[in-house]
Motif scaffolding. Structure first.
Motif, PDB file in Angstrom:
ATOM      1  N   THR A 417      36.825  78.135  96.659  1.00 54.08           N
ATOM      2  CA  THR A 417      36.121  77.108  96.059  1.00 54.08           C
ATOM      3  C   THR A 417      34.629  76.130  96.070  1.00 54.08           C
ATOM      4  N   PRO A 418      33.666  76.292  95.860  1.00 46.67           N
ATOM      5  CA  PRO A 418      32.788  76.069  96.311  1.00 46.67           C
ATOM      6  C   PRO A 418      32.816  74.424  95.793  1.00 46.67           C
ATOM      7  N   ILE A 419      31.828  73.637  96.877  1.00 45.49           N
ATOM      8  CA  ILE A 419      31.584  71.966  96.465  1.00 45.49           C
ATOM      9  C   ILE A 419      30.280  71.712  96.845  1.00 45.49           C
ATOM     10  N   ALA A 420      29.393  70.675  96.153  1.00 46.76           N
ATOM     11  CA  ALA A 420      28.602  69.874  96.805  1.00 46.76           C
ATOM     12  C   ALA A 420      28.850  68.731  96.610  1.00 46.76           C
ATOM     13  N   ILE A 421      28.273  67.978  97.996  1.00 48.63           N
ATOM     14  CA  ILE A 421      27.880  66.457  97.819  1.00 48.63           C
ATOM     15  C   ILE A 421      26.815  66.379  98.050  1.00 48.63           C
ATOM     16  N   ILE A 422      26.360  65.496  96.660  1.00 51.55           N
ATOM     17  CA  ILE A 422      25.043  65.232  96.614  1.00 51.55           C
ATOM     18  C   ILE A 422      24.771  63.166  97.081  1.00 51.55           C
ATOM     19  N   SER A 423      24.140  62.782  97.807  1.00 51.60           N
ATOM     20  CA  SER A 423      23.451  61.696  98.539  1.00 51.60           C
ATOM     21  C   SER A 423      22.204  61.322  98.092  1.00 51.60           C
ATOM     22  N   GLN A 424      22.673  59.945  97.349  1.00 51.14           N
ATOM     23  CA  GLN A 424      21.639  59.694  96.693  1.00 51.14           C
ATOM     24  C   GLN A 424      20.700  59.731  95.452  1.00 51.14           C
ATOM     25  N   ALA A 425      21.753  60.736  94.522  1.00 50.83           N
ATOM     26  CA  ALA A 425      21.131  61.305  93.641  1.00 50.83           C
ATOM     27  C   ALA A 425      20.033  60.986  92.978  1.00 50.83           C
ATOM     28  N   SER A 426      18.386  61.469  92.517  1.00 48.20           N
ATOM     29  CA  SER A 426      17.548  61.334  91.915  1.00 48.20           C
ATOM     30  C   SER A 426      16.670  60.693  92.748  1.00 48.20           C
ATOM     31  N   MET A 427      16.871  60.215  93.911  1.00 50.51           N
ATOM     32  CA  MET A 427      15.825  59.049  94.350  1.00 50.51           C
ATOM     33  C   MET A 427      14.852  60.128  95.248  1.00 50.51           C
ATOM     34  N   PRO A 428      13.759  59.227  95.933  1.00 52.86           N
ATOM     35  CA  PRO A 428      13.173  60.607  97.391  1.00 52.86           C
ATOM     36  C   PRO A 428      14.251  60.768  97.889  1.00 52.86           C
ATOM     37  N   THR A 429      15.490  60.004  98.838  1.00 53.60           N
ATOM     38  CA  THR A 429      15.445  60.253 100.108  1.00 53.60           C
ATOM     39  C   THR A 429      17.142  60.759  99.293  1.00 53.60           C
TER      40      THR A 429
END
Length: 487
Positions: A417-429
């Motif tokens: 099953t695919p999984i994604a980690i999104i860190s500090q979403a929407s920010m330039p970082t």
């Protein structure tokens, strides 16, 4: 700030413009509207300038520049096409400590002409510090469409009644709340509709009603606190200030005090009223600056004293934001409140990474799940999360990545099953890492991402490579800038 914004009072002040062409004409037009007494100095002066400055308070001198012409001037503008002459004017002004502007030459400018939105007496100046004047003008054009022409008349009415309001409403907080109500209600609506006489009548009626309410109290200087205090529970979104709602921004600008979370970005916090008290009450995993009960009491106490309180929360107040608990406490204390929704982290992470939470081919439902329960115990309800056609979003799950992925696989979800980690979403970082349930832990251990972060589990996660506009798993500011330049 590279320059500090100031507004010069130039009414009847002597101003020198060296130059007689189109550039000089543009500056003369602005300065004449500010009431300056303008002297134009040039060997040749255009007919347009003669027509513009026909008033006797202005002086046109057809001659070459001489240092004596700058004596006694409040400010000087050099707007010629002679670079050597412009440098000479600059040097002469610096020697006499006279502020000088050499047009289109930022290093030779003590002050900068901004792009101006004029709603006299409301005036807005926009500057790019000489870096991008066209962009400043485009910004002005956008503001022109947002600010009604009636703002000037509204400000003039407020100025005419300012002393009367001050005499009838003795407290600073009371006056501020009076004007906020006037500027956001019936008075402003009438003025913007061109009904200025009715607007003035409405303002006077509002003042008399407020005065009578204050006079009916035993202490004239202190209105009933609970009659004016209120709490605004505002969703600050995931971090990008452009994702705030108009209502959120308006209430943030009204706050007397702001209690804000750890997930509120500094860019969003900067949009709060500048003189409001800002108090950090953030909670991180196993590290609470102020316990929830203490936060509730802080809001109650502040509102009870008559203050307008903003409770600024990352994301949305009702999506793992404990907004419901805070409202229960406010209701029990009899405190008025409003709730403003915000874009939750899952919505931002989805749109900013090209991972749709639902997709007819991959996921027909989505579930938001917290990594930890109220007691602090880990969430172990994995049996309900095995549907391959459902997207699962884990909030506060990065520190439990191994436990969560193992729990899902043990409960029956495919290791592929695919999984994604999104860190500090929407920010330039913002950073993104994709893998499968069986290999994400090892991948993250090799290159750990910072918090705050959330997990997106499901077939939709594999669409990141196809739909993300920047086409990279991990994004930094330099990569984003390069991608923008390529568009």
């Amino acid at each position: 700030m590279n320059t500090f914004p100031l507004f010069f009072k130039l009414t009847n002040q002597p101003v020198l413009i060296v130059g007689g062409g189109e550039v000089a004409q543009r500056k003369a037009d602005l300065l004449s509207r500010a009431g300056a007494c303008i002297t134009i100095l040039a060997p040749q002066i255009s007919q347009e300038i003669h027509q513009l400055l026909s008033d006797e308070r202005h002086t046109l001198i057809t001659a070459h520049y001489d240092k004596k012409h700058i004596d006694g001037k409040r400010i000087v503008i050099a707007g010629t096409d002679d670079e050597a002459l412009n440098h000479q004017v600059h040097a002469d002004c610096k020697a006499l400590n006279i502020p000088v502007n050499v047009v289109d030459t930022p290093p030779l400018c003590d002050f900068i002409f901004p792009a101006i939105v004029d709603r006299n007496p409301i005036v807005i100046g926009i500057s790019s510090n000489g870096k991008a004047p066209v962009l400043a003008r485009l910004t002005r054009a956008r503001l022109e469409t947002l600010i009604p022409q009636g703002y000037g008349k509204l400000a003039k009415l407020a100025g005419d009644m300012r002393d009367e309001v001050k005499s009838k409403i003795p407290t600073l907080t009371g006056r501020r709340q009076f004007w906020e109500k006037a500027f956001e209600g019936k008075v402003s609506e009438l003025m913007f509709a061109g009904r200025s006489v009715e607007a003035e009548q409405a303002l006077k009626q509002q003042l008399e009603q407020t005065h009578q309410q204050l006079s009916s109290n035993s202490d004239v200087k202190q209105a009933d606190p609970k009659s004016v205090g209120e709490v605004y529970i505002v969703g600050a979104g995931p971090g990008d200030p452009e994702l705030l709602t108009f209502k959120a921004l308006r209430l943030m600008q009204q706050a007397d005090i702001v209690y804000y979370d750890a997930l509120v970005s500094s860019e969003v916090l900067d949009l709060c009223r500048r003189d409001a008290d800002k108090v950090f009450v953030g909670k991180k995993r196993s590290n609470h600056a102020v316990a929830q009960q203490g936060i509730n009491q802080l809001m109650i106490d502040a509102a009870s004293s008559g203050k307008r309180v903003v409770r600024l929360k990352g994301g949305d107040p009702f999506v793992f934001g404990r907004g419901g608990e805070e409202i229960q406490a406010l209701r029990a204390a009899g405190i008025a409140y409003q709730v403003v929704p915000g874009i939750t982290a899952a919505g931002a992470a989805s749109c900013y990474t090209g991972i749709p939470l639902t997709h007819r081919d991959y996921a027909q439902s989505v579930r938001f799940v917290t990594g930890f329960l109220k007691s602090g115990e880990p969430n172990t309800g994995f049996a309900a999360l095995t549907n391959p056609n459902e997207t699962v979003i884990f909030y506060m799950g990065l520190h439990s990545l191994e436990r969560l992925t193992k729990g899902l696989m043990d409960a029956g979800r495919s290791p592929q099953t695919p999984i994604a980690i999104i860190s500090q979403a929407s920010m330039p970082t913002q950073q993104v890492m994709t893998a499968t349930l069986q290999d994400i832990v090892a991948k993250h251990e090799a290159n750990p991402l910072p918090t705050p972060a959330l997990l997106i589990v499901g077939e939709v996660a594999k669409l990141h490579d196809e739909l993300a506009w920047y086409g990279e798993h991990i994004v930094n500011t330099d990569q984003q800038a390069h991608a923008l330049n390529m568009l």
